[in-house]
Design a protein around this motif. Structure first.
Motif, PDB file in Angstrom:
ATOM      1  N   ASP A 130      11.431  16.137  21.434  1.00  0.00           N
ATOM      2  CA  ASP A 130      12.315  14.999  21.179  1.00  0.00           C
ATOM      3  C   ASP A 130      11.536  13.789  20.698  1.00  0.00           C
ATOM      4  OD1 ASP A 130      14.215  16.708  22.195  1.00  0.00           O
ATOM      5  OD2 ASP A 130      14.671  15.506  23.975  1.00  0.00           O
ATOM      6  N   SER A 131      10.346  13.580  21.260  1.00  0.00           N
ATOM      7  CA  SER A 131       9.550  12.409  20.888  1.00  0.00           C
ATOM      8  C   SER A 131       9.167  12.432  19.417  1.00  0.00           C
ATOM      9  CB  SER A 131       8.291  12.314  21.754  1.00  0.00           C
ATOM     10  OG  SER A 131       7.402  13.389  21.489  1.00  0.00           O
ATOM     11  N   ALA A 166       9.436   1.500   7.993  1.00  0.00           N
ATOM     12  CA  ALA A 166       8.079   1.037   7.685  1.00  0.00           C
ATOM     13  C   ALA A 166       7.345   2.035   6.809  1.00  0.00           C
ATOM     14  CB  ALA A 166       7.301   0.792   8.974  1.00  0.00           C
ATOM     15  N   LEU A 167       7.513   3.314   7.074  1.00  0.00           N
ATOM     16  CA  LEU A 167       6.811   4.332   6.286  1.00  0.00           C
ATOM     17  C   LEU A 167       7.266   4.329   4.830  1.00  0.00           C
ATOM     18  CD1 LEU A 167       6.784   7.311   8.818  1.00  0.00           C
ATOM     19  CD2 LEU A 167       4.848   5.873   8.166  1.00  0.00           C
ATOM     20  N   LYS A 168       8.545   4.090   4.600  1.00  0.00           N
ATOM     21  CA  LYS A 168       9.057   4.047   3.236  1.00  0.00           C
ATOM     22  C   LYS A 168       8.406   2.934   2.417  1.00  0.00           C
ATOM     23  CE  LYS A 168      13.658   6.013   4.098  1.00  0.00           C
ATOM     24  NZ  LYS A 168      15.122   5.731   4.072  1.00  0.00           N
ATOM     25  N   ALA A 169       7.957   1.880   3.099  1.00  0.00           N
ATOM     26  CA  ALA A 169       7.342   0.747   2.404  1.00  0.00           C
ATOM     27  C   ALA A 169       5.877   1.000   2.060  1.00  0.00           C
ATOM     28  CB  ALA A 169       7.460  -0.510   3.265  1.00  0.00           C
ATOM     29  N   SER A 170       5.318   2.103   2.555  1.00  0.00           N
ATOM     30  CA  SER A 170       3.909   2.423   2.316  1.00  0.00           C
ATOM     31  C   SER A 170       3.768   3.351   1.117  1.00  0.00           C
ATOM     32  CB  SER A 170       3.310   3.107   3.555  1.00  0.00           C
ATOM     33  OG  SER A 170       1.996   3.560   3.291  1.00  0.00           O
ATOM     34  N   ASP A 171       2.657   3.196   0.373  1.00  0.00           N
ATOM     35  CA  ASP A 171       2.393   4.099  -0.745  1.00  0.00           C
ATOM     36  C   ASP A 171       1.510   5.271  -0.337  1.00  0.00           C
ATOM     37  OD1 ASP A 171       0.003   2.810  -0.366  1.00  0.00           O
ATOM     38  OD2 ASP A 171      -0.265   2.211  -2.460  1.00  0.00           O
ATOM     39  N   GLN A 172       1.222   5.379   0.972  1.00  0.00           N
ATOM     40  CA  GLN A 172       0.424   6.502   1.460  1.00  0.00           C
ATOM     41  C   GLN A 172       0.938   6.938   2.833  1.00  0.00           C
ATOM     42  OE1 GLN A 172      -3.857   6.167   0.752  1.00  0.00           O
ATOM     43  NE2 GLN A 172      -4.283   7.498   2.503  1.00  0.00           N
ATOM     44  N   ALA A 173       2.268   7.005   2.943  1.00  0.00           N
ATOM     45  CA  ALA A 173       2.883   7.311   4.231  1.00  0.00           C
ATOM     46  C   ALA A 173       2.678   8.768   4.600  1.00  0.00           C
ATOM     47  CB  ALA A 173       4.366   6.987   4.202  1.00  0.00           C
ATOM     48  N   ALA A 174       2.302   8.998   5.844  1.00  0.00           N
ATOM     49  CA  ALA A 174       2.049  10.361   6.306  1.00  0.00           C
ATOM     50  C   ALA A 174       2.412  10.499   7.772  1.00  0.00           C
ATOM     51  CB  ALA A 174       0.581  10.730   6.100  1.00  0.00           C
ATOM     52  N   ILE A 175       3.031  11.615   8.092  1.00  0.00           N
ATOM     53  CA  ILE A 175       3.306  11.989   9.476  1.00  0.00           C
ATOM     54  C   ILE A 175       2.581  13.307   9.741  1.00  0.00           C
ATOM     55  CG2 ILE A 175       5.077  12.708  11.136  1.00  0.00           C
ATOM     56  CD1 ILE A 175       7.099  11.042   9.516  1.00  0.00           C
ATOM     57  N   VAL A 176       1.857  13.361  10.843  1.00  0.00           N
ATOM     58  CA  VAL A 176       1.249  14.618  11.277  1.00  0.00           C
ATOM     59  C   VAL A 176       1.708  14.901  12.700  1.00  0.00           C
ATOM     60  CG1 VAL A 176      -0.871  15.879  11.765  1.00  0.00           C
ATOM     61  CG2 VAL A 176      -0.764  14.361   9.782  1.00  0.00           C
ATOM     62  N   ASN A 177       2.306  16.046  12.890  1.00  0.00           N
ATOM     63  CA  ASN A 177       2.764  16.469  14.210  1.00  0.00           C
ATOM     64  C   ASN A 177       1.775  17.498  14.771  1.00  0.00           C
ATOM     65  OD1 ASN A 177       5.118  14.907  13.798  1.00  0.00           O
ATOM     66  ND2 ASN A 177       6.065  16.600  12.674  1.00  0.00           N
ATOM     67  N   ILE A 178       1.422  17.328  16.034  1.00  0.00           N
ATOM     68  CA  ILE A 178       0.442  18.220  16.654  1.00  0.00           C
ATOM     69  C   ILE A 178       1.167  19.347  17.375  1.00  0.00           C
ATOM     70  CG2 ILE A 178      -1.540  18.397  18.189  1.00  0.00           C
ATOM     71  CD1 ILE A 178      -1.942  16.596  15.693  1.00  0.00           C
ATOM     72  N   GLY A 179       0.925  20.556  16.910  1.00  0.00           N
ATOM     73  CA  GLY A 179       1.559  21.729  17.499  1.00  0.00           C
ATOM     74  C   GLY A 179       0.698  22.350  18.582  1.00  0.00           C
ATOM     75  N   GLY A 180       0.858  23.643  18.791  1.00  0.00           N
ATOM     76  CA  GLY A 180       0.082  24.360  19.792  1.00  0.00           C
ATOM     77  C   GLY A 180       0.015  25.831  19.436  1.00  0.00           C
ATOM     78  N   HIS A 188       8.730  26.977  28.356  1.00  0.00           N
ATOM     79  CA  HIS A 188       9.214  25.684  27.879  1.00  0.00           C
ATOM     80  C   HIS A 188       8.258  25.065  26.870  1.00  0.00           C
ATOM     81  CE1 HIS A 188       6.708  25.383  31.332  1.00  0.00           C
ATOM     82  NE2 HIS A 188       7.407  24.541  32.079  1.00  0.00           N
ATOM     83  N   VAL A 189       6.951  25.174  27.112  1.00  0.00           N
ATOM     84  CA  VAL A 189       5.958  24.605  26.199  1.00  0.00           C
ATOM     85  C   VAL A 189       5.950  25.360  24.877  1.00  0.00           C
ATOM     86  CG1 VAL A 189       3.517  24.083  25.876  1.00  0.00           C
ATOM     87  CG2 VAL A 189       4.555  23.810  28.140  1.00  0.00           C
ATOM     88  N   VAL A 190       5.987  26.694  24.956  1.00  0.00           N
ATOM     89  CA  VAL A 190       5.994  27.511  23.742  1.00  0.00           C
ATOM     90  C   VAL A 190       7.217  27.182  22.891  1.00  0.00           C
ATOM     91  CG1 VAL A 190       6.249  29.871  22.885  1.00  0.00           C
ATOM     92  CG2 VAL A 190       4.628  29.377  24.728  1.00  0.00           C
ATOM     93  N   ALA A 191       8.374  27.079  23.526  1.00  0.00           N
ATOM     94  CA  ALA A 191       9.608  26.777  22.797  1.00  0.00           C
ATOM     95  C   ALA A 191       9.539  25.395  22.142  1.00  0.00           C
ATOM     96  CB  ALA A 191      10.801  26.862  23.737  1.00  0.00           C
ATOM     97  N   ALA A 192       9.034  24.422  22.875  1.00  0.00           N
ATOM     98  CA  ALA A 192       8.959  23.063  22.329  1.00  0.00           C
ATOM     99  C   ALA A 192       7.995  22.987  21.157  1.00  0.00           C
ATOM    100  CB  ALA A 192       8.544  22.085  23.422  1.00  0.00           C
ATOM    101  N   LYS A 193       6.831  23.601  21.295  1.00  0.00           N
ATOM    102  CA  LYS A 193       5.846  23.545  20.218  1.00  0.00           C
ATOM    103  C   LYS A 193       6.283  24.362  19.002  1.00  0.00           C
ATOM    104  CE  LYS A 193       2.663  20.745  21.743  1.00  0.00           C
ATOM    105  NZ  LYS A 193       2.366  19.481  21.020  1.00  0.00           N
ATOM    106  N   ALA A 194       7.010  25.444  19.212  1.00  0.00           N
ATOM    107  CA  ALA A 194       7.589  26.167  18.080  1.00  0.00           C
ATOM    108  C   ALA A 194       8.591  25.275  17.356  1.00  0.00           C
ATOM    109  CB  ALA A 194       8.255  27.454  18.553  1.00  0.00           C
ATOM    110  N   GLY A 195       9.321  24.490  18.121  1.00  0.00           N
ATOM    111  CA  GLY A 195      10.250  23.541  17.530  1.00  0.00           C
ATOM    112  C   GLY A 195       9.550  22.491  16.690  1.00  0.00           C
ATOM    113  N   VAL A 196       8.360  22.075  17.108  1.00  0.00           N
ATOM    114  CA  VAL A 196       7.589  21.088  16.347  1.00  0.00           C
ATOM    115  C   VAL A 196       7.251  21.629  14.961  1.00  0.00           C
ATOM    116  CG1 VAL A 196       5.375  19.879  16.216  1.00  0.00           C
ATOM    117  CG2 VAL A 196       6.667  19.888  18.354  1.00  0.00           C
ATOM    118  N   VAL A 197       6.882  22.911  14.884  1.00  0.00           N
ATOM    119  CA  VAL A 197       6.566  23.517  13.587  1.00  0.00           C
ATOM    120  C   VAL A 197       7.793  23.508  12.682  1.00  0.00           C
ATOM    121  CG1 VAL A 197       5.838  25.622  12.405  1.00  0.00           C
ATOM    122  CG2 VAL A 197       4.742  24.958  14.550  1.00  0.00           C
ATOM    123  N   GLY A 198       8.919  23.945  13.206  1.00  0.00           N
ATOM    124  CA  GLY A 198      10.141  23.972  12.408  1.00  0.00           C
ATOM    125  C   GLY A 198      10.594  22.578  12.000  1.00  0.00           C
TER     126      GLY A 198
END
Length: 251
Positions: free
Chosen positions: A118-119, A130-144, A156-166
């Motif tokens: 969720d976070s 704010a990201l839209k205003a940047s010319d080098q906007a990037a998001i990186v999500n840390i999986g597992g 629960h952890v496996v399910a959540a981290k699989a969700g992060v990938v999707g």
């Protein structure tokens, strides 16, 4: 290190120690100012801030439960207010408790989902303006890695981290038109300090895991992968899942 990120501002969630702290330091080494988020451990967060400051970069500390929509919005607002911009979001906040499937309570399930999955949705959505205003906007999500292999006592952890990938792939589609890249970095077999909030003792599944390189990785090696993805050299990379695990899948 290069000044590739000079003039940029990055928010790193879950940056009190381990991979989160290493990412904050790596961004600072490349010239970025850093917003250091912790859930509760302000003392550890202050240590991360000090490590960033020691490199000549500016840093501020923010705190709160990012699984709560109002708190996630407040944290992002504080991050933007601190430096009047936000170019990089690293969604690293996570908890990794262990319990047999039959013993996982719904409350425990929701705690993991809120913190790990969720976070990512809440923080990223709150940061879009704010990201839209940047010319080098990037998001990186840390999986597992266990999201890809499964693991004992971690449904629960496996399910959540699989969700992060999707979610990362879906966000890459939706945000490409705004010039925002979205990628996922998946650490595996990393030598980290296990503390109570993250699950405490050494995970049960680690005893049987090996990799081609015959060693555990360091948080800084994960941070290097993240730094690449948010840098100017990776503007043509989005929707990818980058595994940092010493060849564990081939061993």
């Amino acid at each position: 290190m290069s000044g590739d990120l000079k003039g940029r501002v990055g928010l790193v969630t879950g940056a009190s120690r381990n991979i989160g702290r290493a990412i904050a330091v790596s961004l600072a080494e490349r010239g970025a100012d850093v917003v250091v988020h912790v859930a509760r451990d302000l003392s550890a967060g202050a240590e991360t801030v000090a490590a960033v400051n020691a490199l000549g970069a500016r840093a501020v500390l923010v705190s709160g439960d990012l699984g709560d929509p109002a708190t996630a919005r407040r944290v992002v607002d504080e991050a933007i207010a601190a430096f009047a911009q936000l170019d990089i979001v690293i969604n690293n906040a996570a908890i990794r408790p262990e319990a047999p499937f039959r013993e996982i309570t719904y409350e425990a399930w929701r705690d993991v989902m809120a913190t790990c999955l969720d976070s990512v949705f809440l923080v990223s959505q709150a940061a879009l303006g704010a990201l839209k205003a940047s010319d080098q906007a990037a998001i990186v999500n840390i999986g597992g890695m266990t999201a890809h292999t499964g693991a004992l006592h971690r449904a629960h952890v496996v399910a959540a981290k699989a969700g992060v990938v999707g979610l990362s792939k879906a966000m890459a589609h939706d945000l490409a038109a705004d010039g925002i890249t979205v990628n996922c970095v998946v650490p595996g077999l990393i030598d980290t300090e296990r503390h109570a909030a993250a699950g405490g003792a050494e995970p049960k599944h680690r005893g049987s895991r090996t990799n081609l390189l015959g060693r555990r990785g360091s948080p800084s090696e994960v941070a290097e992968a993240v730094a690449y993805l948010v840098g100017s050299g990776a503007r043509y990379v989005t929707g990818e899942t980058l595994h940092v695990n010493g060849g564990a899948y081939l061993s």
